[in-house]
Enzyme design. Sequence first.
Site, PDB file in Angstrom:
ATOM      1  N   GLU A 259      -4.904  -3.320  -6.800  1.00 55.62           N
ATOM      2  CA  GLU A 259      -5.026  -1.954  -7.338  1.00 55.62           C
ATOM      3  C   GLU A 259      -5.396  -0.957  -6.249  1.00 55.62           C
ATOM      4  O   GLU A 259      -6.073   0.048  -6.492  1.00 55.62           O
ATOM      5  CB  GLU A 259      -6.063  -1.900  -8.477  1.00 55.62           C
ATOM      6  CG  GLU A 259      -5.710  -2.720  -9.702  1.00 55.62           C
ATOM      7  CD  GLU A 259      -4.536  -2.170 -10.484  1.00 55.62           C
ATOM      8  OE1 GLU A 259      -4.065  -1.070 -10.148  1.00 55.62           O
ATOM      9  OE2 GLU A 259      -4.090  -2.850 -11.411  1.00 55.62           O
TER      10      GLU A 259
ATOM     11  N   SER B 171       0.820  -1.213   0.000  1.00 60.06           N
ATOM     12  CA  SER B 171       0.000   0.000   0.000  1.00 60.06           C
ATOM     13  C   SER B 171       0.853   1.261   0.000  1.00 60.06           C
ATOM     14  O   SER B 171       0.370   2.341  -0.337  1.00 60.06           O
ATOM     15  CB  SER B 171      -0.927   0.004   1.222  1.00 60.06           C
ATOM     16  OG  SER B 171      -1.901  -1.019   1.114  1.00 60.06           O
TER      17      SER B 171
END
Length: 382
Positions: free
Chosen positions: A366, A134
């Site tokens: 994503e 992340s």
Amino acid sequence: MKICLTDEQQMIQDMAMKFAQSELAPVAAQLDAKPDEDLFNANLAKLAELGFMGLNIDGEYGGVEAGTVAFSLAITELAKACAATAVTTSVTNMVAEVIQAVGDEEQKQTYLPKICSGEFLAGGFCLTEPSAGSDPSAMKTTATRDGDDYILNGSKIYITSGSIAGVFVVWAVTDAAAPKGKGISCFLVDADSPGLTISKPEDKMGQKASPTNEVHFENCRVPASNLLGQENKGYAIAVSELAGGRIGIGSLALGVGLAALDYAKDFIQERHQFGQSLAKFQGLQWMLADRYTEMEAARMLLMQAASLKEQGLSFATQASMAKLFASEKANKACYDALQMLGGAGYIKEYPLERYARDVRITSIYEGTSEIQRLIIARDVLR
């Protein structure tokens, strides 16, 4: 606001739907049970032949110039039949768009026709690392200048299509002394480059037919001409292109969620309990009504983000909203659809357990749902 599809967008949606129903749906369960690389790759090649690997790429490079709205529509239709094929198509389009957006003319002429034509079955997007998921700015992979080359060292994980990609877009640190996120560059790395190795595919919970691999670089020599954009300016490329990728994954989630609801809808109309069709029970009716409403809302969010991107307007926050909502609500749709089937939903003879496994990753890759919320909140509070 005009929300009608153009003739071209409708044509692409219809083409994707027909291909999904005729080529993907009949083999999706088979590919999930036992991945068949030849069969999976053959379908990717057919999609490339139809133009689905370069939906938003200029015609001079072999693309079809259909735009982001058409791309979203196509990914949704493909995902209704096979999420594994849809994710490979989505990421390959994203790789092509990175090259078109940032590459110089030689890079575009070299790589885009190979991606669009299917000469390269797929493209790989190499950003995530063991200690940089992340937070990609924390990456450890390095690229050191050596004459007319860069030498790459490091590893990337969870790379979609790693074992079948013909080219990788790779991010690496080129200035370790720069502030975090400021010393990162972006490179095009051919799959056959010496020093690049691919691990065996991960044994995943879902989307099993699409290979996900670790990609390792050990003194991997890359020509300096393969630098994408400017040195030390690569992090902005990643942030920008991830926003576009979120439209693809949101569209994929929508497709899986709709497939699950459509199957459950047909099932409860045919099955009887207590002397009547299950579809006569208000509890199941309301469940369907809520989930279909959420899927329609997800579709509108995706169309908004795709339309903004297509017009060259700011769309990153809208893409995060669309991806967050579509993936979370598609997960809910799949689990509620499974619930409607009762015990049958838990049996592999029926597709609901596959849909539930396939959709789960959409709220993770994503950019996780939590990261999307941070992006949205940051913009709202700005």
